[in-house]
Design an enzyme around this catalytic site. Structure first.
Site, mmCIF file in Angstrom:
data_model
loop_
_atom_site.group_PDB
_atom_site.id
_atom_site.type_symbol
_atom_site.label_atom_id
_atom_site.label_comp_id
_atom_site.label_asym_id
_atom_site.label_seq_id
_atom_site.Cartn_x
_atom_site.Cartn_y
_atom_site.Cartn_z
ATOM 1 N N HIS A 120 101.595 66.280 73.574
ATOM 2 C CA HIS A 120 101.201 65.252 74.544
ATOM 3 C C HIS A 120 99.727 64.896 74.386
ATOM 4 O O HIS A 120 98.903 65.775 74.140
ATOM 5 C CB HIS A 120 101.413 65.757 75.975
ATOM 6 C CG HIS A 120 102.849 65.885 76.355
ATOM 7 N ND1 HIS A 120 103.256 66.221 77.617
ATOM 8 C CD2 HIS A 120 103.988 65.705 75.639
ATOM 9 C CE1 HIS A 120 104.577 66.249 77.658
ATOM 10 N NE2 HIS A 120 105.040 65.955 76.472
ATOM 11 N N TYR A 125 101.710 65.243 87.666
ATOM 12 C CA TYR A 125 101.303 66.110 88.774
ATOM 13 C C TYR A 125 101.171 65.192 89.987
ATOM 14 O O TYR A 125 100.454 64.183 89.906
ATOM 15 C CB TYR A 125 99.936 66.742 88.513
ATOM 16 C CG TYR A 125 99.919 67.770 87.397
ATOM 17 C CD1 TYR A 125 99.961 69.136 87.678
ATOM 18 C CD2 TYR A 125 99.829 67.392 86.064
ATOM 19 C CE1 TYR A 125 99.926 70.085 86.661
ATOM 20 C CE2 TYR A 125 99.799 68.333 85.037
ATOM 21 C CZ TYR A 125 99.843 69.679 85.348
ATOM 22 O OH TYR A 125 99.808 70.616 84.337
ATOM 23 N N LYS A 168 97.422 77.527 82.715
ATOM 24 C CA LYS A 168 96.404 78.273 81.965
ATOM 25 C C LYS A 168 96.787 79.712 81.617
ATOM 26 O O LYS A 168 96.165 80.319 80.743
ATOM 27 C CB LYS A 168 95.094 78.316 82.770
ATOM 28 C CG LYS A 168 94.413 76.975 82.893
ATOM 29 C CD LYS A 168 93.774 76.579 81.587
ATOM 30 C CE LYS A 168 93.428 75.109 81.540
ATOM 31 N NZ LYS A 168 93.746 74.459 80.290
ATOM 32 N N TYR A 209 91.635 70.673 80.840
ATOM 33 C CA TYR A 209 93.098 70.678 80.716
ATOM 34 C C TYR A 209 93.537 71.078 79.301
ATOM 35 O O TYR A 209 94.445 71.882 79.141
ATOM 36 C CB TYR A 209 93.636 69.282 81.076
ATOM 37 C CG TYR A 209 95.124 69.241 81.295
ATOM 38 C CD1 TYR A 209 95.697 69.861 82.404
ATOM 39 C CD2 TYR A 209 95.963 68.588 80.398
ATOM 40 C CE1 TYR A 209 97.061 69.834 82.606
ATOM 41 C CE2 TYR A 209 97.339 68.548 80.597
ATOM 42 C CZ TYR A 209 97.875 69.178 81.708
ATOM 43 O OH TYR A 209 99.236 69.154 81.909
HETATM 44 C C1 PHB Z 1 105.726 73.881 82.648
HETATM 45 O O1 PHB Z 1 106.149 73.037 81.837
HETATM 46 O O2 PHB Z 1 106.373 74.872 82.962
HETATM 47 C C2 PHB Z 1 104.387 73.665 83.258
HETATM 48 C C3 PHB Z 1 103.579 72.634 82.802
HETATM 49 C C4 PHB Z 1 102.352 72.422 83.377
HETATM 50 C C5 PHB Z 1 101.910 73.242 84.393
HETATM 51 C C6 PHB Z 1 102.696 74.274 84.848
HETATM 52 C C7 PHB Z 1 103.935 74.489 84.285
HETATM 53 O O3 PHB Z 1 100.720 72.991 84.966
#
Ligand code: PHB
Length: 396
Positions: free
Chosen positions: A75, A204, A299, A387
């Site tokens: 991504h 998110y 993280k 990130y």
């Molecule tokens: C996940 O794909 O499980 C996932 C992705 C991003 C996050 C937490 C979990 O911040």
């Protein structure tokens, strides 16, 4: 009593222990892993699946990234949503091409286990470490029970990669560290579903009903989460209720949530925990044994792999040049990134969860932050570099 010898005795076959063993082998250093669970258990333990650029680079350098490169989803941006107002942060562009890859943690564990065992590595499953002794000597020992027999692993160093509840941290003498804990007043209900992801990149979302996250595992498997109560149970939620809530919280005009059969549900508590010293004598802690971050931002696994990098640097300098400088500063080095991740995970958690009444002062601050992210490239860049994970050189 059965006696085994190695240079680095590793407790725990999670991402930290397995990466450490594989990497040490590449450096010509011997290691043995003790894991108290079965192989099936560790390979099916569902966790987050976000790999930072650093983590992918490390696995690639170890020659353990073939499947990750094929099946992982790379991504270059992430969507952030507040009350249905969604923006995209192009973190690839804002960090000169650094990226993340979505690939389940249990897939990483499978790849690392196969690589270790295929190369003739020793790994004892269902081996319960019950005592770590003589950590202040040059010859620490890990006592463990295996197939009903008491055994001992004698080593030069012990790497405790045995998770939050493991023996490693319990072996650190009282007073040798301070601990810091924050327990958040909410949890995540996570699902895996057989349906194509509704969005190519993650979303998110803050909503007055609570946080939601849309992620994926492959072209045909979606991974989604919603904020729930700490004492909530998966049985309290029907599949339809989960999908309805996801639709409300993630929704934005012109976007449609794809629904499909849910095949896994689980609740994850949210907490920050860490200790300010990860080493005593010849005992070193890595990964969840020393720190937990809330999953917002993904993280946890990446921090564990970063710890391992510093341990490998230290062990390599020790065995190649009899130099202990890097081992001596292991805690200090690792903690710089751990603090950074604690701050970023706390920021993401606070920004996107409902923790104050909708409309309250706390809520207005969340909204003001989101508004600023929309307007400021500098803020989006800050979020991006955290990130994707800062390069190791940034902490030197
Ligand atoms: C996940 O794909 O499980 C996932 C992705 C991003 C996050 C937490 C979990 O911040």
């Amino acid at each position: 009593m059965k006696k085994i010898k190695t240079q680095v005795g590793i407790v725990g076959a999670g991402p930290a222990g397995l990466t450490l063993a594989n990497w040490l082998r590449k450096q010509g250093i011997s290691a043995v892993i003790l894991e108290n669970r079965s192989r099936v258990y560790i390979e099916s333990r569902v966790r987050a699946g976000l790999l930072e650029q650093n983590t992918v680079d490390i696995l690639e350098n170890l020659g353990i990234a073939d499947r990750l490169k094929k099946e992982g989803l790379r991504h270059e941006g992430v969507n952030l949503s507040f009350n249905g107002d969604r923006i995209r942060v192009p973190f690839g562009e804002l960090t000169q091409g650094r990226n993340i890859t979505i690939y389940g943690q249990q897939e990483v564990v499978k790849d690392l286990t196969n690589a270790w065992l295929d190369g003739g590595g020793e790994l004892y499953f269902e081996a319960t470490a019950n005592k770590i002794e003589d950590i202040e000597s040059d010859n620490p020992k890990i006592y463990f029970e295996y197939e009903g027999e008491q055994s001992v692993l004698e080593c030069d160093f012990v790497a405790a990669c045995d998770g939050f509840h493991g023996l490693g941290r319990k072996t650190m003498p009282e007073g040798s560290y301070n601990e810091f804990t924050v327990t958040y007043p909410f949890s995540w209900l996570g699902i895996l579903a057989n349906v194509a992801p509704s969005s190519e990149e993650l979303i998110y979302a803050y909503h007055e009903n609570g946080f939601a996250l849309s992620s994926s595992r492959s072209e045909s498997v979606s991974r989604l989460y919603i904020q729930c109560e700490n004492d909530d149970k998966v049985e309290n939620w029907t599949d339809d209720q989960i999908w309805d809530e996801l639709e409300i919280r993630l929704g934005t005009p012109g976007w449609e949530l794809k629904r499909g059969p849910i095949f896994e549900k689980g609740i994850t508590p949210m907490r920050s925990y860490f200790i300010d010293n990860m080493q005593k004598g010849r005992l070193f802690l890595a990964g969840d044994a020393a720190h937990i971050v809330p999953p917002t931002g993904g993280k946890g696994l990446n921090l564990a792999i970063a710890d391992v990098k510093h341990l490998v640097d230290g062990f390599t300098a020790f065995y190649k040049d009899a130099n202990t400088t890097e081992l001596d500063s292991y805690s200090e080095t690792a903690l710089k990134r751990i603090w950074r991740a604690q701050d970023f995970s706390n920021f993401m958690t606070t920004l996107f969860h409902k923790h104050e009444e909708h409309g309250s002062f706390g809520y207005q601050l969340q909204k003001a932050k989101f508004d600023y992210i929309k307007r400021s490239k500098a803020y989006r860049t800050t979020i991006s570099e955290n990130y994707v994970g800062m390069p190791f050189e940034a902490f030197e």
